[in-house]
Design an enzyme around this catalytic site. Sequence first.
Site, PDB file in Angstrom:
ATOM      1  N   GLY A 295       0.810  -1.224   0.000  1.00 62.80           N
ATOM      2  CA  GLY A 295       0.000   0.000   0.000  1.00 62.80           C
ATOM      3  C   GLY A 295       0.837   1.264   0.000  1.00 62.80           C
ATOM      4  O   GLY A 295       0.379   2.320   0.430  1.00 62.80           O
ATOM      5  N   LYS A 296       2.102   1.196  -0.486  1.00 60.94           N
ATOM      6  CA  LYS A 296       2.989   2.367  -0.419  1.00 60.94           C
ATOM      7  C   LYS A 296       3.141   3.079  -1.771  1.00 60.94           C
ATOM      8  O   LYS A 296       3.200   4.298  -1.825  1.00 60.94           O
ATOM      9  CB  LYS A 296       4.369   1.935   0.084  1.00 60.94           C
ATOM     10  CG  LYS A 296       4.349   1.359   1.502  1.00 60.94           C
ATOM     11  CD  LYS A 296       5.726   0.821   1.884  1.00 60.94           C
ATOM     12  CE  LYS A 296       5.717   0.185   3.271  1.00 60.94           C
ATOM     13  NZ  LYS A 296       7.017  -0.390   3.618  1.00 60.94           N
ATOM     14  N   VAL A 297       3.252   2.283  -2.837  1.00 61.20           N
ATOM     15  CA  VAL A 297       3.473   2.872  -4.172  1.00 61.20           C
ATOM     16  C   VAL A 297       2.369   2.401  -5.106  1.00 61.20           C
ATOM     17  O   VAL A 297       2.080   1.204  -5.184  1.00 61.20           O
ATOM     18  CB  VAL A 297       4.866   2.452  -4.735  1.00 61.20           C
ATOM     19  CG1 VAL A 297       5.039   2.922  -6.164  1.00 61.20           C
ATOM     20  CG2 VAL A 297       5.989   2.984  -3.856  1.00 61.20           C
TER      21      VAL A 297
END
Length: 339
Positions: A295-297
Amino acid sequence: MKYDKKELLKEKIQHIDIKKFNSIPLIESFDNMAFQSRNLAKACKIYDTMIKDKDCTIVLCLAGSLVSGGLKKIIIDLIEHNMIDIIVSTGAIVVDQDFFEGLGFNHYRGFVNADDNQLRELMIDRIYDTFIDEGDLRVCDMTTKKIADSMNPGVYSSREFIYDMGKYLDKNGKNPESFVLEAYKNEVPIFCPAFSDSSAGFGLVFHQTEKKEHVSIDSVKDFKELTELKVKSKETGLLMIGGGVPKNFVQDTVVAADILGVDVPMHKYAVQLTVADERDGALSGSTLKEANSWGKVDSGFEQMVFGEATVTFPLLASYAHHKGSWKDRKAKRLNTLLK
Ligand SMILES: NC(=O)c1ccc[n+]([C@@H]2O[C@H](COP(=O)([O-])OP(=O)(O)OC[C@H]3O[C@@H](n4cnc5c(N)ncnc54)[C@H](O)[C@@H]3O)[C@@H](O)[C@H]2O)c1
């Protein structure tokens, strides 16, 4: 053969100037090829898209020996032409290499097959094929102590401390070509999550040993400030050189915001130039596609390029510079939001 110190420390590393050559035709040819040339061409286009996106805050992440390798001027150019808004770096690049050169010291052309025992006797440090005068580095360590001594005792983020380093160079520097100085002048925040793992660490250990009331660097404060900037940005794009701690630190701001109950988008764009590969499961080589599972990039505008940065970074930066999309971009001066 006995080495002569003066002879060894004669030829300075010259920093490459991306304004003096135009890599656009080369990158366009790369786009019709395969493997890392095509990956680099894709990364260049993504970086240019980030620059064109008016809502995007661009974070430059740095790890490795990039300044001692001749890449300092590129970082200065990216700041000067509003092509990046935030820097997250290792301490070595900021302190031992850039601030060090701002104090008037240099990195020198060396060679790989050196007699390291002799170098040690002469107090010459080696980074692959470059040499450094250890005596100069000791001055750099002590300058960070001097800066800490001049500050009010208390808890600071590395960003605040590095701002004072920029102020110091502005008054006392011997070489105006420093990205710490350029960032200070343009209010570009610089974060070093592991600040003590550098020349500054030595100066700060001395400072804290000597002074009961002292300066401390709080990496949580750094993380909080960086998360604050993520929250205040509409979209974010990451230009990562190397990998390491800066790569994860900035990626994690999305998760930190979520934990604080703030809904922020994932990093929309991400490019990484690295030699690390993904097979060991470590962070540096983990693909940006994989970061999507955390769920970061976001997926769609992410590209890994596997190649050594002294080759790939000048090509990418020259492409983006000559495309000229930065001409329509305004300086964000994000330091002012944190004061
Ligand atoms: N680099 C130095 O000379 C040096 C000196 C003193 C202290 N340190 C400290 O050591 C810690 C680790 O820093 P580091 O600089 O070794 O980075 P690092 O080992 O954290 O690098 C992370 C990744 O970047 C990749 N990388 C590094 N240089 C690259 C290049 N030229 N091209 C492509 N990919 C590259 C590596 O493969 C690695 O996987 C930091 O805290 C730093 O301050 C480093």
